[in-house]
Design an enzyme around this catalytic site. Structure first.
Site, PDB file in Angstrom:
ATOM      1  N   ASP A  50       0.729  -1.303   0.079  1.00 22.05           N
ATOM      2  CA  ASP A  50      -0.158  -0.091  -0.092  1.00 22.05           C
ATOM      3  C   ASP A  50       0.794   1.088  -0.002  1.00 22.05           C
ATOM      4  O   ASP A  50       2.190   1.001   0.002  1.00 22.05           O
ATOM      5  CB  ASP A  50      -0.699   0.067   1.240  1.00 22.05           C
ATOM      6  CG  ASP A  50      -1.847   1.264   1.251  1.00 22.05           C
ATOM      7  OD1 ASP A  50      -2.494   1.541   0.254  1.00 22.05           O
ATOM      8  OD2 ASP A  50      -2.142   1.519   2.592  1.00 22.05           O
ATOM      9  N   THR A  53      -0.042   5.039   1.657  1.00 23.17           N
ATOM     10  CA  THR A  53      -0.018   5.736   2.879  1.00 23.17           C
ATOM     11  C   THR A  53       0.117   4.673   4.064  1.00 23.17           C
ATOM     12  O   THR A  53      -0.508   3.807   4.223  1.00 23.17           O
ATOM     13  CB  THR A  53      -1.733   6.242   2.913  1.00 23.17           C
ATOM     14  OG1 THR A  53      -1.765   7.095   1.697  1.00 23.17           O
ATOM     15  CG2 THR A  53      -1.629   7.338   4.128  1.00 23.17           C
ATOM     16  N   ASP A 105      -1.753  -1.138   6.026  1.00 26.38           N
ATOM     17  CA  ASP A 105      -2.120  -0.797   7.242  1.00 26.38           C
ATOM     18  C   ASP A 105      -3.324  -0.266   7.684  1.00 26.38           C
ATOM     19  O   ASP A 105      -3.680   0.284   8.711  1.00 26.38           O
ATOM     20  CB  ASP A 105      -1.145   0.280   7.723  1.00 26.38           C
ATOM     21  CG  ASP A 105      -1.436   1.702   6.985  1.00 26.38           C
ATOM     22  OD1 ASP A 105      -1.963   1.610   6.030  1.00 26.38           O
ATOM     23  OD2 ASP A 105      -1.122   2.785   7.799  1.00 26.38           O
TER      24      ASP A 105
END
Length: 797
Positions: free
Chosen positions: A478, A480, A679
């Site tokens: 991912d 961010t 996350d």
């Protein structure tokens, strides 16, 4: 293969289980081991003060026991799981309802209070118990050995004292303490294995040593029933009291050495346990008091003095600090902290004093959860263990067959005395073939590897993840919070309408994000606070996963999110607004469009720095031959800038959770083995679908609970660490299996007498016992090498 014993990992059952996680809990909240089906089993409540015990071979998976003893499957000594320190309580032997936190006299009967729980670790008690038995075994075995060996001396001086027949009775008497006390446990385990038909190494030990001793006893009591081939020139039958006692004593030595060596494999967990302080300085009504760690509750204010360990998870309320977090994160550089920054239990304060507000205490602290996760992972079984299990299942019956065949071959074609040669060589086959090293090969490496990972900030939930990580082809990340620091900040607000001022737009955006816990929302709220904008209550709030947020303020429908959210709400974006946003996105920044009613009124510009270790970590993964892709919900321009800077193999932008899930499945259909790192809540489905899910420890609970590996600091360098660790552990397991299998492949034919026709070489059962005992220790020592290996990744731009 050698004897295997006590002392191994320490596990989740010994620790208090977590309550279910709350969404929106502060960062660093690791997943409970109740997830993913590997919660340890408690069949009955543990008695107060008792330990939790398990088999170091993990024969019954996560099954545990509340009393010490032997594994009913393989016969190994059960091992106690260490538990975090708890303050000692004292009770009265006559009145157990009396509980005090200090020693003294019972208020009812006056008897001296005694500790509820002993302080000594059970593993030390096990070692001392084995040591005591070993000393007794040696004390009685040594004279038996000397008497037997004296027969080789010319003019044997012992025979001048009394004839051989009497010395045989002395050997018998001396053997009784060895057989009936010091090593009796081996025969108990062997008998259990036979009646349950769960054959193991103690089956071979029991048959081999037991046959030697019983043969000697019968020969001593009724020598006339044996043919002349079994008799010496004096008419007595060859006895093997020295062989039986020496074999059993050497097996006991192997157990003792394993008990000591085995404990070293737990060093990582022991060090983690030592990190937890048992006292803390609490501030109450302006006064400081030193209290037991178990009395601290969430919300308490605690003073942390220079050089002290931080007692619980929390945030700094007053003062600043420089904290050494290396014991949890693996990073050696101290971290500066200011008011509002999180701190973790077990980390060490520098030279400043500060006050923290307790948030997570007891089993909910990061340290406690790390210990729980490491415990559980250490006891889990890697898929490669199935190979060892399958081999072991056929191994013992095959060895017994080989031993019988050895006796028959020697009896038919061996030199005189044929039966004696056959008997001795059959015993040697049984002893040298004990399959302990084979059983130890995988769990020892897994235990040390999981502990090594924990010390460097890589938490493995189960051993299968370690094995799968070694076979990964593609790593999907991912953006961010994964390759970026996850600490976005608002650069500016762009207002594209004359009906609102920039301040009015900011008020609406701040109000809309007041109910959101997304990192971008928190960045907007911080920006609003800096601009002295109050958060107004909003109604009809809804977070649209992967797109943004919507809500109502003073009868106005507000929305803030990406282009897909605007399309969903059927809000058209003016060309000039899109062009401005595109220019910003090409700089690698994130844009969230804002709308009021059905009109797009502007956007927010948010930037998030790349993590300093990201580029080096990507290069490390490329060096390992892996493809690295980025799947992000951000726009294509921002994703492209990040991808080019990091040197990724590719990226996919503007992806919803279901898009990430489908892309991972697509890669798997193409034959790729995928590791996914993320996350956020929107990453959870893909994390679960991937062959290996990797969660940032700074992310959401849902993402962490969906993953197989958690990176404590949320540092992408941990992916490279996990890959290197996986390679080292799997290589170590294969080495262990090679040593174990190779040892038996070479040892059994030698013990059977294969070298005798050519070179006259025979293997004494006593030498076989010594070799067998040390083979398992060699497997442990090979596994311990993992502790010294480096798996870190240097920071770089």
């Amino acid at each position: 293969m050698p004897v295997k014993t006590n002392t191994t990992p320490y596990y989740v059952n010994g620790m208090k289980h977590h309550s279910p996680h709350q969404h929106g809990a502060p960062h660093h909240h690791l997943a409970s081991t109740k997830q993913n089906g590997y919660q340890a089993h408690h069949h009955t409540p543990a008695p107060q003060g008792s330990g939790i015990y398990y088999c170091p071979m993990h024969c019954e998976g996560n099954k545990t026991y509340h009393q010490p003893g032997n594994c009913p499957v393989c016969g190994m000594n059960l091992v106690q799981q260490p538990i975090p320190h708890q303050e000692t309580s004292y009770t009265c032997p006559m009145h157990p309802e009396i509980i005090r936190d200090k020693p003294g006299a019972c208020p009812i009967c006056g008897m001296e209070l005694v500790p509820v729980k002993a302080d000594a670790q059970e593993e030390d008690q096990t070692y001392r118990r084995l040591l005591k038995k070993f000393i007794i075994a040696v004390a009685f075995t040594l004279p038996i050995f000397l008497i037997a060996m004296s027969e080789m001396l010319p003019n044997n001086p012992l025979f001048k004292l009394m004839p051989l027949s009497y010395w045989n009775w002395v050997q018998f008497a001396l053997s009784l303490p060895v057989i009936c006390y010091a090593t009796w446990m081996f025969f108990e385990r062997a008998w259990r294995s036979i009646i349950s038909w769960k054959l193991n190494m103690f089956t071979l030990i029991g048959i081999g040593a037991g046959a030697s001793w019983l043969f000697s006893v019968v020969a001593l009591l009724a020598p006339g029933i044996f043919p002349d081939e079994f008799k010496t020139h004096t008419g007595t039958v060859y006895l093997y009291f020295e062989a039986a006692t020496v074999i059993l004593t050497l097996v006991l030595l192997g157990q003792l050495l394993e008990a000591r060596a085995h404990g070293k494999t737990n060093s990582a967990i022991k060090e983690l346990l030592k990190l937890a302080p048992n006292k803390a300085t609490r501030i109450r009504d302006g006064r400081e008091e030193v209290v037991d760690i178990n009395t601290i509750r969430s919300g308490d204010l605690l003073r942390v003095k220079p050089g002290e360990k931080i007692p619980v998870d929390g945030h700094i309320e007053d003062g600043t600090a420089v904290i050494d977090e290396s014991m949890i994160s693996g990073e050696p550089i101290p971290v500066e902290k200011k008011i509002g920054d999180p701190v973790k239990a077990g980390t060490i304060n520098g030279n400043r004093s500060f006050v923290i507000g307790a948030e997570k205490v007891g089993a909910d602290t990061l340290l406690a959860q790390i210990i729980e996760m490491v415990n559980s992972a250490s006891r889990s079984r890697a898929p490669i263990q199935k190979l060892a299990d399958k081999i072991s299942g056929y191994f013992v019956p095959v060895v017994v067959f080989i031993a019988i065949a050895t006796f028959i071959v020697w009896a038919l074609w061996g030199p005189q005395p044929t039966y004696v040669y056959g008997f001795v060589n059959a015993i040697a086959v049984l002893i040298i073939a004990c399959p302990c090293a084979l059983g130890l090969a995988t769990p020892m490496a897994v235990m040390v590897g999981v502990g090594k990972g924990a010390k460097t900030g890589v938490l493995i939930k189960q051993a299968a993840a370690l094995e799968k990580m070694n076979a990964i082809d593609v790593v999907v990340i991912d953006k961010t919070g994964t390759v970026t620091e996850g600490k976005p900040s608002v650069e500016k607000i762009v207002c594209a309408t004359n009906s609102l001022s920039e301040h009015d737009l900011l008020q609406r955006i701040v109000a809309l994000n007041g109910s959101s816990e997304h990192p971008l929302a928190q960045a907007i709220l911080r920006y609003g606070k800096e601009k002295q904008v109050n958060v107004q209550p909003i109604t009809d709030f809804e977070a649209v996963t992967g797109k943004g947020v919507i809500g109502t303020l003073h009868h106005e429908q507000l929305a803030l999110g990406n282009k897909k959210l605007m399309e969903q709400l059927q809000i058209s974006l003016p060309t000039s607004l899109e062009e401005q946003a595109n220019d910003v996105q090409k700089q690698g920044k994130t844009v969230s469009y804002a709308s009021v009613g059905k009109e797009a009124v502007g956007f927010v510009v948010i930037s998030d720095k790349l993590k300093p270790t990201a580029k080096a970590a990507i290069e490390k993964l490329h060096q390992a031959g892996l493809e690295v892709w980025m799947f992000t919900g951000d726009n294509a321009d921002t994703a492209k800038v990040v991808s080019e800077h990091l040197g990724l193999d590719g990226f996919k932008a503007q992806m919803l959770p279901e898009d990430k899930l489908q892309e991972v499945a697509h890669l798997q259909r193409d034959g790729k083995r995928v590791a996914m790192a993320g996350d956020g809540i929107n990453d959870a489905p893909a994390l679960s679908k991937a062959d290996v899910g990797i969660a940032m420890g700074t992310g959401t609970d849902v993402a962490i609970e969906s993953a197989d590996i958690t990176l404590v600091e949320g540092d992408i360098a941990g992916i490279a660490k996990a890959r290197i660790l996986s390679e080292r552990v799997m290589a170590n397991i294969k080495q262990n299996l090679f040593f174990a299998l190779g040892y038996n492949i070479l040892g059994i034919p030698v013990a059977a007498g294969l070298l005798y026709p050519m070179w006259g070489i025979l293997l004494s059962p006593m030498i076989a016992a010594l070799a067998m005992s040390f083979s398992s220790v060699s497997v442990i020592l090979n596994s311990l090498r993992l502790r010294r290996q480096q798996i870190g990744v240097e920071k770089g731009g």
